[in-house]
Design a protein around this motif. Structure first.
Motif, PDB file in Angstrom:
ATOM      1  N   VAL A   1       0.829  -1.036  -0.050  1.00 33.44           N
ATOM      2  CA  VAL A   1      -0.076  -0.033   0.079  1.00 33.44           C
ATOM      3  C   VAL A   1       1.180   1.208   0.487  1.00 33.44           C
ATOM      4  N   PHE A   2       2.132   1.284   0.469  1.00 33.99           N
ATOM      5  CA  PHE A   2       2.404   2.452   1.359  1.00 33.99           C
ATOM      6  C   PHE A   2       3.332   2.728  -0.184  1.00 33.99           C
ATOM      7  N   GLU A   3       4.071   1.851  -0.572  1.00 31.46           N
ATOM      8  CA  GLU A   3       4.514   2.451  -2.444  1.00 31.46           C
ATOM      9  C   GLU A   3       3.439   2.624  -3.484  1.00 31.46           C
ATOM     10  N   GLU A   4       2.577   2.058  -2.609  1.00 27.90           N
ATOM     11  CA  GLU A   4       1.922   2.318  -4.518  1.00 27.90           C
ATOM     12  C   GLU A   4       0.561   3.165  -3.845  1.00 27.90           C
ATOM     13  N   TYR A   5       0.841   4.150  -3.077  1.00 29.08           N
ATOM     14  CA  TYR A   5      -0.308   5.197  -3.273  1.00 29.08           C
ATOM     15  C   TYR A   5       0.904   6.751  -1.939  1.00 29.08           C
ATOM     16  N   ILE A   6       2.064   6.352  -1.714  1.00 31.65           N
ATOM     17  CA  ILE A   6       2.854   7.579  -0.994  1.00 31.65           C
ATOM     18  C   ILE A   6       4.032   7.228  -2.272  1.00 31.65           C
ATOM     19  N   TYR A   7       4.911   6.409  -2.069  1.00 27.36           N
ATOM     20  CA  TYR A   7       5.954   6.425  -2.885  1.00 27.36           C
ATOM     21  C   TYR A   7       5.282   6.986  -4.808  1.00 27.36           C
ATOM     22  N   ALA A   8       5.064   6.053  -5.276  1.00 28.50           N
ATOM     23  CA  ALA A   8       4.182   6.006  -6.165  1.00 28.50           C
ATOM     24  C   ALA A   8       3.809   7.852  -7.197  1.00 28.50           C
ATOM     25  N   PRO A   9       3.283   8.124  -6.616  1.00 26.56           N
ATOM     26  CA  PRO A   9       2.685   9.773  -6.443  1.00 26.56           C
ATOM     27  C   PRO A   9       3.745  10.118  -6.265  1.00 26.56           C
ATOM     28  N   LEU A  10       5.091  10.213  -5.427  1.00 31.54           N
ATOM     29  CA  LEU A  10       6.218  11.542  -5.591  1.00 31.54           C
ATOM     30  C   LEU A  10       6.645  11.405  -6.751  1.00 31.54           C
ATOM     31  N   ILE A  11       6.794   9.982  -6.688  1.00 33.61           N
ATOM     32  CA  ILE A  11       8.386  10.261  -7.851  1.00 33.61           C
ATOM     33  C   ILE A  11       7.641  10.432  -9.127  1.00 33.61           C
ATOM     34  N   SER A  12       6.078  10.225  -9.815  1.00 30.33           N
ATOM     35  CA  SER A  12       5.325  10.573 -10.746  1.00 30.33           C
ATOM     36  C   SER A  12       5.647  11.681 -10.399  1.00 30.33           C
ATOM     37  N   ALA A  13       5.461  12.730  -9.645  1.00 29.16           N
ATOM     38  CA  ALA A  13       5.430  13.737  -9.308  1.00 29.16           C
ATOM     39  C   ALA A  13       6.883  14.349  -9.255  1.00 29.16           C
ATOM     40  N   PHE A  14       7.194  13.690  -8.667  1.00 28.77           N
ATOM     41  CA  PHE A  14       8.929  14.118  -8.887  1.00 28.77           C
ATOM     42  C   PHE A  14       9.769  14.966 -10.989  1.00 28.77           C
ATOM     43  N   THR A  15       9.153  13.541 -11.655  1.00 25.18           N
ATOM     44  CA  THR A  15       9.682  13.647 -12.941  1.00 25.18           C
ATOM     45  C   THR A  15       8.762  14.056 -13.023  1.00 25.18           C
ATOM     46  N   LYS A  16       7.981  14.300 -13.373  1.00 26.73           N
ATOM     47  CA  LYS A  16       7.120  15.896 -13.982  1.00 26.73           C
ATOM     48  C   LYS A  16       7.177  16.720 -13.756  1.00 26.73           C
ATOM     49  N   LEU A  17       7.736  17.274 -12.914  1.00 30.15           N
ATOM     50  CA  LEU A  17       8.818  18.700 -12.753  1.00 30.15           C
ATOM     51  C   LEU A  17      10.046  18.480 -12.956  1.00 30.15           C
ATOM     52  N   ALA A  18      10.907  17.314 -13.188  1.00 30.29           N
ATOM     53  CA  ALA A  18      11.657  17.124 -13.636  1.00 30.29           C
ATOM     54  C   ALA A  18      12.126  17.858 -15.328  1.00 30.29           C
ATOM     55  N   ARG A  19      10.909  17.572 -15.442  1.00 31.35           N
ATOM     56  CA  ARG A  19      11.084  16.569 -17.220  1.00 31.35           C
ATOM     57  C   ARG A  19      10.314  19.096 -17.980  1.00 31.35           C
ATOM     58  N   LYS A  20       9.623  18.953 -16.749  1.00 28.77           N
ATOM     59  CA  LYS A  20       9.496  20.769 -17.143  1.00 28.77           C
ATOM     60  C   LYS A  20      10.397  21.302 -17.227  1.00 28.77           C
ATOM     61  N   THR A  21      11.637  21.215 -15.718  1.00 29.91           N
ATOM     62  CA  THR A  21      12.420  22.083 -15.742  1.00 29.91           C
ATOM     63  C   THR A  21      13.523  22.077 -17.282  1.00 29.91           C
ATOM     64  N   ARG A  22      13.638  20.708 -17.819  1.00 35.05           N
ATOM     65  CA  ARG A  22      14.423  20.703 -18.754  1.00 35.05           C
ATOM     66  C   ARG A  22      13.577  21.322 -20.219  1.00 35.05           C
ATOM     67  N   PHE A  23      12.560  21.586 -20.087  1.00 39.49           N
ATOM     68  CA  PHE A  23      11.827  22.233 -21.144  1.00 39.49           C
ATOM     69  C   PHE A  23      12.145  24.148 -19.986  1.00 39.49           C
ATOM     70  N   ILE A  24      11.732  24.273 -19.380  1.00 37.58           N
ATOM     71  CA  ILE A  24      12.150  25.932 -19.213  1.00 37.58           C
ATOM     72  C   ILE A  24      12.134  26.427 -18.773  1.00 37.58           C
ATOM     73  N   ILE A  25      13.629  25.607 -17.570  1.00 38.59           N
ATOM     74  CA  ILE A  25      14.626  26.781 -17.675  1.00 38.59           C
ATOM     75  C   ILE A  25      16.167  26.253 -18.325  1.00 38.59           C
ATOM     76  N   GLN A  26      16.010  24.400 -18.327  1.00 41.41           N
ATOM     77  CA  GLN A  26      17.580  23.398 -18.841  1.00 41.41           C
ATOM     78  C   GLN A  26      16.705  24.171 -20.388  1.00 41.41           C
ATOM     79  N   THR A  27      17.030  25.045 -21.272  1.00 39.92           N
ATOM     80  CA  THR A  27      16.476  24.577 -22.161  1.00 39.92           C
ATOM     81  C   THR A  27      17.790  23.904 -23.510  1.00 39.92           C
TER      82      THR A  27
END
Lengths: 218, 679
Positions: free
Chosen positions: B628-654
């Protein structure tokens, strides 16, 4: 003696304005050569004064090194590089010349605004020196931003280095000789590597327009 | 005796151990033997040093400090009673593990760099010692980080498989997140106290930041301890690491977090901060139950043991939380008692979990598998290992007369004593904790019945298990040391009590020995009343008497029965085979039904039809449970983090040099403006 130094530092600032207004790559190199030559005169003058007073030849040595490296060797290296890749004439700047010059004026005002209120500087003339040299640094940085071709970036980098050197020379009568020589070796190596990279960029992208490097992003 | 020179001796011996194996790279065997003998000697010295320090009463201990040129950093080594107790636990474990490693590492000879392993291993122990004895917060952090990094390298020592690499990565990420929280906490601390000296801790000012410091310390240390919900790295890292490293990591490394909490949080507690203790108690209770619940579903021996580490850290946290709470509530007796219970369980867990991980290592050494469903019938082939694991299992299941019983009994007593506290919340939590502790004990016994029954009894389920052989003598000795301690600490806990008394007296100024009576039949009244008491030796004697009495009774009443050796009746088939046995999956089915909500099991039956549907070609039955913990706490956290990283790449790290230059330019301009306006 201060009048000569003040005059020289203003002339160097003026040369960076000319650089900001220059349109052709070959004239960038010539202006850089001029600026470096002014630097040599300044270092020679200071060195001679220093030698007469304290018998110290450090600054004179550095003056010779600048002459060899920045007035003769690096400009020639850049000219050779440019001669090999210059087969296209493109517009090289993002902003037009009047606006660039106006921004440079703004930068000088900014550094004046920032430096002048400092009360602890020894003499009044020191503030002028610092304002001029920091303006040169800022203009060099701005020059790097406003030019598209890789040679523009190299020149901008060298101008920043010149600005730093003037700041050190005028405010502290130059850094220890070892540090100065180290910096020259760094600059020399940096410029040689950049010269090689310009070739590679040209080979791969058919242009030395560094905007094309954006394609390298993963 | 000069303790300073003893300490220097320990340091030198571990260093010798680290480099001995590197000096003779040709003769791997000799190098390994040398290295492990050095670290065994160092462990013996460590036991002597910490034991004698503890037995001579509460002490501020020896302080050795070396001031560096860098401001705020002094290398200060301080051994007070608390450090000495942890050092004792560490040294006992490293003694056994070093003896064990002498044989265990032989399967790496000429395949892997044993010298490198021994280097990392000895430095790992050294950094743990420096974590436990550092007297300066910066030095503590540096040691802490080195400990984490060295253990990472040991975890990925067999790093060819993707699985192990992933385990190492998870461990590295989690441990660094934990360290980040610690750094924040320590910086906040410095802001309020203006000192990095650990001996100044009791001078901490009362400020509103205190709550934040506690939260950050709890998250930071909790990550290393592996309590729920920060436990995700444990079940990956322990199976990936070599078994002797798992024993060290589970046995003592995760306890450095408990040390940190005791060292940094306990002096901070003043009346009005009762919720700290309750928070720790809640986390402990949750970890106790969930740890053992997940352990039951695991069929990889080492993952199963890793989950049991979570359970036992939970029990330690229950004691710790109670002592935090009691200190805030002003109940010094309970505070000392529960702290002692927590520390006693910590020592016991070090002993029996070390033995279990070493046992798992022996099974792996002999069979090359950690999967329970491939083992079976090992008791006949590996009688010593089997016996050791049996004893350690009894100890971890808190069955008298072994050591787990004593400390869990103490924890129960502390919880019962807390029932008379004034706050309803703490009473309620204590009741829940008692219930969870009881349930966890039963489930742990269930789990170890599964482990022993499936792996050691019945018929072998694979060729490797059938061809298993007993492990070499040094490995048996290593396990034997710990297993013997399981019994000794369970029957004669008095020395440990005396040592714990030194700890509580130096830390809290409160003795726990007021309720001790008697000589040989030592009786201990933890609450200084006559309501409850424990005499382990009497428990043992009562057990033996009961055993004899029941045996006699059966013999008298049961009439005559003879012994006959014969094959089990097989309903007319020709012979029993391994597939007819109870599997580990089948054995735990009842619990999967009871705790459906927690496990969310799915099952899938795949039948490949043959000539007739009564004779299928093959059938596959797959049961999976989800975390339960991996699925409902860690997985959403990780996906939010990777999304943020991807956004950074397009906005800041051009990727455009001009953009990067503009960043520099704007920064310089902003700094100049700042300077202009400030003058």
């Amino acid at each position: 003696m201060n009048h000569y130094l003040e005059l020289l530092s203003i002339l160097i600032l003026l040369s960076s304005f000319i650089l900001a207004a220059a349109k052709r790559i070959i004239s960038y190199i010539w202006i850089f050569r001029l600026q470096s030559f002014l630097l040599v005169i300044m270092a020679g003058y200071l060195g001679a004064v220093n030698f007469r007073k304290e018998g110290d030849i450090d600054i004179l040595i550095i003056c010779m090194v600048i002459l060899v490296v920045k007035v003769i060797y690096i400009p020639r290296l850049l000219e050779n590089t440019f001669a090999k890749v210059a087969y296209k004439v493109e517009k090289d700047f993002f902003l037009n010349i009047p606006i660039s010059v106006l921004i440079c004026c703004g930068l000088v005002m900014l550094s004046y605004f920032s430096i002048f209120p400092i009360d602890d500087l020894r003499e009044g003339v020191m503030k002028t020196y610092l304002v001029n040299s920091i303006s040169v640094i800022l203009i060099g940085l701005f020059f790097m931003i406003s030019r598209k071709k890789a040679i523009g970036q190299i020149i901008g980098f060298l101008v920043i280095e010149n600005g730093l050197f003037i700041a050190a020379l005028l405010s502290a009568h130059s850094m220890p000789i070892l540090v100065d020589l180290g910096i020259f070796v760094d600059v020399l190596a940096g410029v040689m590597i950049m010269g090689v990279l310009v070739f590679r960029i040209n080979e791969n992208f058919e242009s030395i327009n560094i905007n094309k490097l954006r394609n390298l992003r993963g | 005796m000069n303790y300073g020179s003893l300490l220097a001796g320990i340091l030198v011996l571990y260093l010798a151990g680290a480099f001995a194996a590197l000096i003779c790279p040709r003769n791997v065997r000799l190098g390994n033997t040398l290295s492990q003998s050095f670290s065994s000697m160092a462990s013996l010295l460590g036991i002597y040093l910490s034991g004698s320090l503890l037995l001579q009463g509460p002490t501020r201990g020896l302080v050795y400090s070396h001031v560096l040129n860098v401001p705020n950093i002094t290398i200060t080594v301080t051994i007070d009673s608390l450090s000495a107790f942890f050092l004792l636990a560490l040294s006992i474990l490293t003694l056994a593990v070093s003896i064990y490693s002498r044989g265990y590492l032989s399967h790496y000879y000429h395949q892997r760099n044993v010298g490198l392993f021994n280097l990392l291993y000895n430095f790992f122990i050294l950094t743990m010692i420096s974590v436990m004895t550092s007297g300066n917060i910066i030095f503590f952090l540096i040691s802490w980080e080195m400990m984490s990094l060295l253990s990472y390298f040991l975890v990925v020592f067999e790093g060819e498989s993707r699985e192990n690499q992933r385990a190492g990565l998870i461990y590295l990420i989690m441990t660094h997140i934990g360290t980040a929280f610690l750094v924040i906490a320590f910086m906040l601390l410095y802001q309020t106290t203006h000192s990095f000296d650990q001996s100044q801790l009791h001078l901490w000012v009362d400020s509103p930041v205190k709550n934040w410091i506690f939260i950050f310390l709890l998250v930071g240390f909790g990550t290393k301890a592996g309590v729920i919900p920060f436990h995700v790295w444990l079940p990956y890292a322990h199976p990936a690491a070599p078994s002797n490293v798992s024993a060290l990591m589970s046995g003592i490394m995760i306890k450095t977090a408990v040390y940190g909490l005791m060292r940094f949080v306990l002096p901070m507690i003043t009346p009005g901060y009762e919720w700290w203790g309750l928070a720790v108690l809640l986390i402990g209770t949750a970890s106790t139950f969930l740890g053992v619940a997940y352990a039951l579903m695991e069929h990889d021996i080492k993952r199963l043991l890793a989950y049991h580490s979570i359970e036992n850290i939970g029990i330690i946290f229950i004691g710790l939380g109670l002592s935090f709470y009691a200190r805030a509530a002003g109940n010094q007796t309970l505070c000392a008692l529960s702290l002692a219970a927590s520390l006693f369980h910590l020592l016991n867990h070090t002993v029996f979990k070390g033995a279990l991980f070493l046992g798992a290592g022996s099974v792996h050494y002999a069979t090359r598998t950690k999967d329970l469903e491939k083992l079976g019938g090992l008791m006949k082939k590996m009688p010593y290992t089997g016996f050791f694991i049996l004893i350690a299992s009894l100890a971890i299941s808190a069955i008298p007369p072994f050591n787990g019983f004593v400390s869990e009994w103490l924890t129960y007593q502390a919880l019962f004593a807390n029932l008379s506290s004034h706050s309803t919340a703490s009473q309620l939590l204590s009741i829940v904790a008692v219930a969870m502790l009881a349930m966890a004990g039963a489930m742990a016994a269930y789990c170890f019945v599964k482990l022993l029954g499936v792996a050691f009894l019945g018929l072998p389920r694979s060729r490797q298990a059938a061809e298993a052989q007993e492990v070499p003598g040094s490995m048996k000795t290593g396990m034997g040391v710990l297993v013997m301690l399981c019994l000794v600490l369970g029957v004669f806990p008095r020395p440990v009590w005396v040592m714990l008394d030194a700890v509580t007296r130096s830390l809290l100024g409160q003795s726990i020995m007021n309720g001790a009576q008697g000589g040989f039949f030592y009786i201990y009244f933890p609450l200084e009343t006559t309501v409850s008491a424990l005499s382990p030796l009497m428990v043992l004697l009562a057990g033996i008497l009961l055993f004899v009495a029941v045996g006699l009774l059966v013999k008298l009443l049961g009439g005559k029965f003879g012994q006959r050796r014969y094959g089990t009746w097989d309903c007319g088939f020709d012979g029993l085979n391994a597939r007819m046995q109870y599997s580990a999956t089948g054995f735990t089915k009842p619990l999967r039904i009871v705790f459906r909500g927690l496990y969310r099991p799915t099952r899938e039956l795949r039948i490949e039809e043959g000539a007739s549907r009564y004779y299928p070609e093959s059938t596959t039955y797959l049961v999976t449970t989800r975390s339960v913990f991996e699925e409902y706490i860690y997985a959403p956290l990780i996906s939010a983090f990777t999304k943020l990283a991807r956004k950074t790449r397009f906005i800041i790290q051009t990727g455009s040099i001009h953009d990067y230059l503009i960043y520099i330019f704007l920064t310089v301009v902003a700094l100049l403006l700042y300077n202009g306006f400030n003058n």
